[in-house]
Design a protein around this motif. Structure first.
Motif, short mmCIF file in Angstrom:
data_model
loop_
_atom_site.label_atom_id
_atom_site.label_comp_id
_atom_site.label_asym_id
_atom_site.label_seq_id
_atom_site.Cartn_x
_atom_site.Cartn_y
_atom_site.Cartn_z
N HIS A 168 0.82 -1.22 0.00
CA HIS A 168 0.00 0.00 0.00
C HIS A 168 0.85 1.27 0.00
CE1 HIS A 168 -3.32 -2.72 0.72
NE2 HIS A 168 -4.16 -1.71 0.55
N LEU A 169 2.13 1.14 0.31
CA LEU A 169 3.01 2.30 0.18
C LEU A 169 3.15 2.74 -1.27
CD1 LEU A 169 5.89 1.40 2.68
CD2 LEU A 169 4.22 3.25 2.93
N THR A 170 2.88 1.81 -2.19
CA THR A 170 2.99 2.16 -3.61
C THR A 170 1.90 3.14 -4.04
OG1 THR A 170 1.63 0.24 -4.28
CG2 THR A 170 4.01 -0.09 -4.15
N LEU A 171 0.90 3.36 -3.18
CA LEU A 171 -0.10 4.38 -3.50
C LEU A 171 0.55 5.75 -3.68
CD1 LEU A 171 -2.85 3.36 -0.91
CD2 LEU A 171 -3.02 3.13 -3.39
N LEU A 182 -0.78 7.07 4.36
CA LEU A 182 -0.42 6.67 5.72
C LEU A 182 -1.52 5.84 6.37
CD1 LEU A 182 1.43 6.84 8.20
CD2 LEU A 182 0.27 8.98 8.81
N ARG A 183 -2.75 6.32 6.31
CA ARG A 183 -3.82 5.61 7.02
C ARG A 183 -4.14 4.27 6.36
NH1 ARG A 183 -7.11 9.46 4.26
NH2 ARG A 183 -9.08 8.61 3.45
N TYR A 184 -4.00 4.20 5.04
CA TYR A 184 -4.29 2.92 4.39
C TYR A 184 -3.13 1.94 4.55
CZ TYR A 184 -8.88 3.77 2.60
OH TYR A 184 -10.24 3.96 2.53
N THR A 185 -1.93 2.44 4.66
CA THR A 185 -0.79 1.55 4.92
C THR A 185 -0.89 0.96 6.32
OG1 THR A 185 0.66 2.77 3.40
CG2 THR A 185 1.72 1.41 5.07
N ILE A 186 -1.25 1.80 7.29
CA ILE A 186 -1.41 1.31 8.67
C ILE A 186 -2.55 0.30 8.74
CG2 ILE A 186 -2.09 1.97 11.01
CD1 ILE A 186 -0.64 4.64 10.54
N ALA A 187 -3.67 0.63 8.11
CA ALA A 187 -4.82 -0.28 8.12
C ALA A 187 -4.47 -1.60 7.44
CB ALA A 187 -6.02 0.37 7.42
N ALA A 188 -3.76 -1.54 6.32
CA ALA A 188 -3.38 -2.75 5.60
C ALA A 188 -2.41 -3.60 6.41
CB ALA A 188 -2.75 -2.38 4.25
N THR A 189 -1.51 -2.95 7.12
CA THR A 189 -0.56 -3.69 7.96
C THR A 189 -1.29 -4.44 9.07
OG1 THR A 189 1.17 -2.05 7.51
CG2 THR A 189 1.48 -3.49 9.42
#
Length: 231
Positions: A168-171, A182-189
């Motif tokens: 999701h960091l590739t966003l 940031l929020r989607y990377t945290i949620a995905a993790t």
């Protein structure tokens, strides 16, 4: 590919390679299709087109992984047990058509802050649901492939959290808003860390994992609309 999940690193590398290829190609194809059709609003502007697009990808990865996943699927979700699936689909439909239309509109201060989910309309969730199904098939394949290596569930959870969150960091490569990334990377993790427990330890784990994944998008759009309502 019935014998795809073997307790060898070669087998695992093949599975990870297939997953990475499908995920990357589907993402590239989405942006290419959106640009070609002149639909920068994505799911909100072309729900049927993108639903069909991800439906095709679902069929592709299902054809690749289903033969190898069939034994796991029978253990995890017996054919006679469909209550959890029915409840989940009902809840998704109720939110989409009975709750979302009545939520307040979100206040969008600048164009750069706009993301589809913030201004999601009911039909946005048609392609989003199918995209989530596509991702869930890939996540299931990854979890089962890692489990075939006789790894402990904590190790599997760590790896899926790193991989799912990292992807999701590739966003950011698409110029997405940093807070969105940031929020989607945290949620995905966090989602990646929980998924193995659901898939490997819970009856109907796929359904609960899907519900958690889908529920995040419902939660995110509600938060924006209530915290930053249009005035």
């Amino acid at each position: 590919m019935k014998n795809l999940f073997q307790p060898t690193w070669t087998s695992l590398a093949l599975v990870v390679g297939l997953i990475a290829t499908a995920w990357t190609m589907s993402s590239i194809g989405y942006y290419q299709l959106a640009g070609l059709l002149g639909k920068p609003g994505g799911y909100n502007e072309g729900p049927r087109v993108f639903a069909l697009y991800y439906g095709i990808w679902c069929l592709v990865v299902f054809a690749i992984f289903h033969p190898a996943l069939s034994a796991w699927a029978k253990r995890s979700s017996p054919p006679e047990d469909r209550i959890a699936l029915f409840v989940m689909l009902t809840a998704c439909a109720l939110f989409t058509f009975a709750v979302l239309p009545f939520l307040p509109a979100a206040d969008i201060p600048t164009e750069e802050s706009v993301n589809e989910i913030i201004i999601a309309e009911p039909w946005y969730f048609l392609p989003k649901t199918i995209e989530i199904l596509f991702q869930q098939i890939l996540m299931t394949a990854l979890v089962v492939a890692l489990a075939a290596q006789k790894l402990r569930i904590g190790q599997i959870a760590f790896l899926t959290a790193v991989l799912f969150g990292g992807f999701h960091l590739t966003l950011a490569l698409d110029g997405a808003n940093p807070f969105y990334v940031l929020r989607y990377t945290i949620a995905a993790t966090l989602f990646g860390a929980v998924t193995p427990y659901q898939m490997l330890k819970m009856r109907n784990g796929f359904v609960y994992s899907f519900a958690l994944h889908w529920g995040w998008y419902a939660f995110d759009t509600m938060v924006w609309r209530f915290v930053f309502p249009e005035t």
